[in-house]
Design a protein around this motif. Structure first.
Motif, PDB file in Angstrom:
ATOM      1  N   CYS A 152       0.808  -1.226   0.000  1.00  0.00           N
ATOM      2  CA  CYS A 152       0.000   0.000   0.000  1.00  0.00           C
ATOM      3  C   CYS A 152       0.839   1.273   0.000  1.00  0.00           C
ATOM      4  N   SER A 153       2.143   1.149  -0.051  1.00  0.00           N
ATOM      5  CA  SER A 153       2.999   2.324  -0.246  1.00  0.00           C
ATOM      6  C   SER A 153       2.988   2.764  -1.700  1.00  0.00           C
ATOM      7  N   HIS A 154       2.406   1.955  -2.539  1.00  0.00           N
ATOM      8  CA  HIS A 154       2.291   2.268  -3.964  1.00  0.00           C
ATOM      9  C   HIS A 154       0.915   2.859  -4.222  1.00  0.00           C
ATOM     10  N   GLU A 155       0.885   3.997  -4.881  1.00  0.00           N
ATOM     11  CA  GLU A 155      -0.333   4.767  -5.065  1.00  0.00           C
ATOM     12  C   GLU A 155      -1.482   3.974  -5.677  1.00  0.00           C
ATOM     13  N   LYS A 156      -1.230   3.265  -6.756  1.00  0.00           N
ATOM     14  CA  LYS A 156      -2.310   2.543  -7.437  1.00  0.00           C
ATOM     15  C   LYS A 156      -2.840   1.386  -6.595  1.00  0.00           C
ATOM     16  N   VAL A 157      -1.958   0.693  -5.902  1.00  0.00           N
ATOM     17  CA  VAL A 157      -2.387  -0.399  -5.029  1.00  0.00           C
ATOM     18  C   VAL A 157      -3.195   0.166  -3.861  1.00  0.00           C
ATOM     19  N   GLY A 170      -5.279   7.438  -3.703  1.00  0.00           N
ATOM     20  CA  GLY A 170      -4.123   6.541  -3.675  1.00  0.00           C
ATOM     21  C   GLY A 170      -2.869   7.210  -3.152  1.00  0.00           C
ATOM     22  N   ALA A 171      -2.604   8.421  -3.597  1.00  0.00           N
ATOM     23  CA  ALA A 171      -1.411   9.141  -3.132  1.00  0.00           C
ATOM     24  C   ALA A 171      -1.503   9.425  -1.648  1.00  0.00           C
ATOM     25  N   PHE A 172      -2.677   9.845  -1.189  1.00  0.00           N
ATOM     26  CA  PHE A 172      -2.856  10.139   0.227  1.00  0.00           C
ATOM     27  C   PHE A 172      -2.688   8.883   1.075  1.00  0.00           C
ATOM     28  N   ALA A 173      -3.354   7.789   0.681  1.00  0.00           N
ATOM     29  CA  ALA A 173      -3.281   6.555   1.456  1.00  0.00           C
ATOM     30  C   ALA A 173      -1.847   6.006   1.478  1.00  0.00           C
ATOM     31  N   ALA A 174      -1.162   6.075   0.351  1.00  0.00           N
ATOM     32  CA  ALA A 174       0.221   5.590   0.293  1.00  0.00           C
ATOM     33  C   ALA A 174       1.116   6.398   1.226  1.00  0.00           C
ATOM     34  N   ARG A 175       0.930   7.712   1.245  1.00  0.00           N
ATOM     35  CA  ARG A 175       1.731   8.549   2.152  1.00  0.00           C
ATOM     36  C   ARG A 175       1.400   8.259   3.601  1.00  0.00           C
ATOM     37  N   ALA A 176       0.119   8.052   3.891  1.00  0.00           N
ATOM     38  CA  ALA A 176      -0.278   7.748   5.261  1.00  0.00           C
ATOM     39  C   ALA A 176       0.343   6.433   5.732  1.00  0.00           C
ATOM     40  N   VAL A 177       0.370   5.442   4.863  1.00  0.00           N
ATOM     41  CA  VAL A 177       0.962   4.148   5.203  1.00  0.00           C
ATOM     42  C   VAL A 177       2.469   4.300   5.443  1.00  0.00           C
ATOM     43  N   ARG A 178       3.136   5.031   4.573  1.00  0.00           N
ATOM     44  CA  ARG A 178       4.585   5.241   4.756  1.00  0.00           C
ATOM     45  C   ARG A 178       4.876   6.013   6.043  1.00  0.00           C
ATOM     46  N   GLU A 179       4.050   7.005   6.353  1.00  0.00           N
ATOM     47  CA  GLU A 179       4.234   7.776   7.582  1.00  0.00           C
ATOM     48  C   GLU A 179       3.966   6.903   8.801  1.00  0.00           C
ATOM     49  N   PHE A 180       2.970   6.045   8.718  1.00  0.00           N
ATOM     50  CA  PHE A 180       2.691   5.110   9.807  1.00  0.00           C
ATOM     51  C   PHE A 180       3.932   4.265  10.085  1.00  0.00           C
ATOM     52  N   GLU A 181       4.534   3.750   9.036  1.00  0.00           N
ATOM     53  CA  GLU A 181       5.722   2.916   9.203  1.00  0.00           C
ATOM     54  C   GLU A 181       6.839   3.676   9.917  1.00  0.00           C
ATOM     55  N   LYS A 182       7.040   4.929   9.547  1.00  0.00           N
ATOM     56  CA  LYS A 182       8.129   5.727  10.121  1.00  0.00           C
ATOM     57  C   LYS A 182       7.835   6.238  11.519  1.00  0.00           C
ATOM     58  N   SER A 183       6.552   6.442  11.848  1.00  0.00           N
ATOM     59  CA  SER A 183       6.200   7.195  13.041  1.00  0.00           C
ATOM     60  C   SER A 183       5.807   6.382  14.257  1.00  0.00           C
ATOM     61  N   VAL A 184       5.303   5.186  14.067  1.00  0.00           N
ATOM     62  CA  VAL A 184       4.758   4.467  15.214  1.00  0.00           C
ATOM     63  C   VAL A 184       5.779   3.538  15.847  1.00  0.00           C
ATOM     64  N   GLY A 185       5.534   3.246  17.092  1.00  0.00           N
ATOM     65  CA  GLY A 185       6.391   2.329  17.826  1.00  0.00           C
ATOM     66  C   GLY A 185       5.782   0.945  17.902  1.00  0.00           C
ATOM     67  N   GLU A 186       6.426   0.114  18.671  1.00  0.00           N
ATOM     68  CA  GLU A 186       5.981  -1.280  18.786  1.00  0.00           C
ATOM     69  C   GLU A 186       4.610  -1.386  19.438  1.00  0.00           C
ATOM     70  N   GLN A 187       4.284  -0.493  20.356  1.00  0.00           N
ATOM     71  CA  GLN A 187       2.981  -0.550  21.014  1.00  0.00           C
ATOM     72  C   GLN A 187       1.846  -0.349  20.011  1.00  0.00           C
ATOM     73  N   GLU A 188       2.000   0.624  19.106  1.00  0.00           N
ATOM     74  CA  GLU A 188       0.975   0.853  18.090  1.00  0.00           C
ATOM     75  C   GLU A 188       0.896  -0.315  17.109  1.00  0.00           C
ATOM     76  N   LYS A 189       2.040  -0.881  16.758  1.00  0.00           N
ATOM     77  CA  LYS A 189       2.040  -2.034  15.860  1.00  0.00           C
ATOM     78  C   LYS A 189       1.375  -3.243  16.514  1.00  0.00           C
ATOM     79  N   LYS A 190       1.606  -3.416  17.799  1.00  0.00           N
ATOM     80  CA  LYS A 190       0.969  -4.515  18.520  1.00  0.00           C
ATOM     81  C   LYS A 190      -0.550  -4.325  18.522  1.00  0.00           C
ATOM     82  N   ALA A 191      -1.001  -3.093  18.738  1.00  0.00           N
ATOM     83  CA  ALA A 191      -2.439  -2.807  18.710  1.00  0.00           C
ATOM     84  C   ALA A 191      -3.015  -3.079  17.323  1.00  0.00           C
TER      85      ALA A 191
END
Length: 131
Positions: free
Chosen positions: A11-16, A44-65
């Motif tokens: 989902c880091s890819h706009e079309k996907v 697509g561009a917005f969702a891809a950016r949000a997914v990439r930002e999620f990857e960079k910004s969250v810690g293990e607690q958010e990933k566990k949730a």
């Protein structure tokens, strides 16, 4: 591959990302579209950016949730994508709160938006009824 990593990878890819958001239903996709328009982006561009930002910004607690939300669902990747996007599209004023997500160099004197401001420690429950 871990399911969160799969969301990030695909989902880091706009079309996907656009196709995935569309498959979440017209009501949710419409809300994502309104938020994306705030920034002059496609869904697509917005969702891809949000997914990439999620990857960079969250810690293990958010990933566990997020893993807990995805656990034992029929479509864990789509469930996870919706859980990542839900708190963003639910913000009352996305233009002011999410400027760092889209243009970090122009927001808050270049400071990154804290992940807890977008993705709370305990993600909201996700309503999957689209009717």
């Amino acid at each position: 591959m871990c399911l969160i990593a799969e969301i990030i990878h695909t989902c880091s890819h706009e079309k996907v990302a656009q196709a995935a958001v569309a498959s979440l239903g017209s009501e949710f996709a419409g809300r994502v579209g309104v938020t994306a328009e705030t920034f002059g982006l496609s869904v697509g561009a917005f969702a891809a950016r949000a997914v990439r930002e999620f990857e960079k910004s969250v810690g293990e607690q958010e990933k566990k949730a997020l893993r807990a939300i995805m656990d034992r669902t029929d479509q864990p990747i789509l469930t996870g994508l919706q859980a990542i996007l839900q708190p963003i599209v639910d913000v009352d004023d996305p233009a002011s709160e999410l400027q760092a997500l889209i243009n970090p160099e122009e927001s808050r004197a270049g400071q990154k938006l804290a992940s807890a401001e977008i993705w709370p420690k305990r993600p909201k429950s996700v309503d999957f009824s689209f009717g």
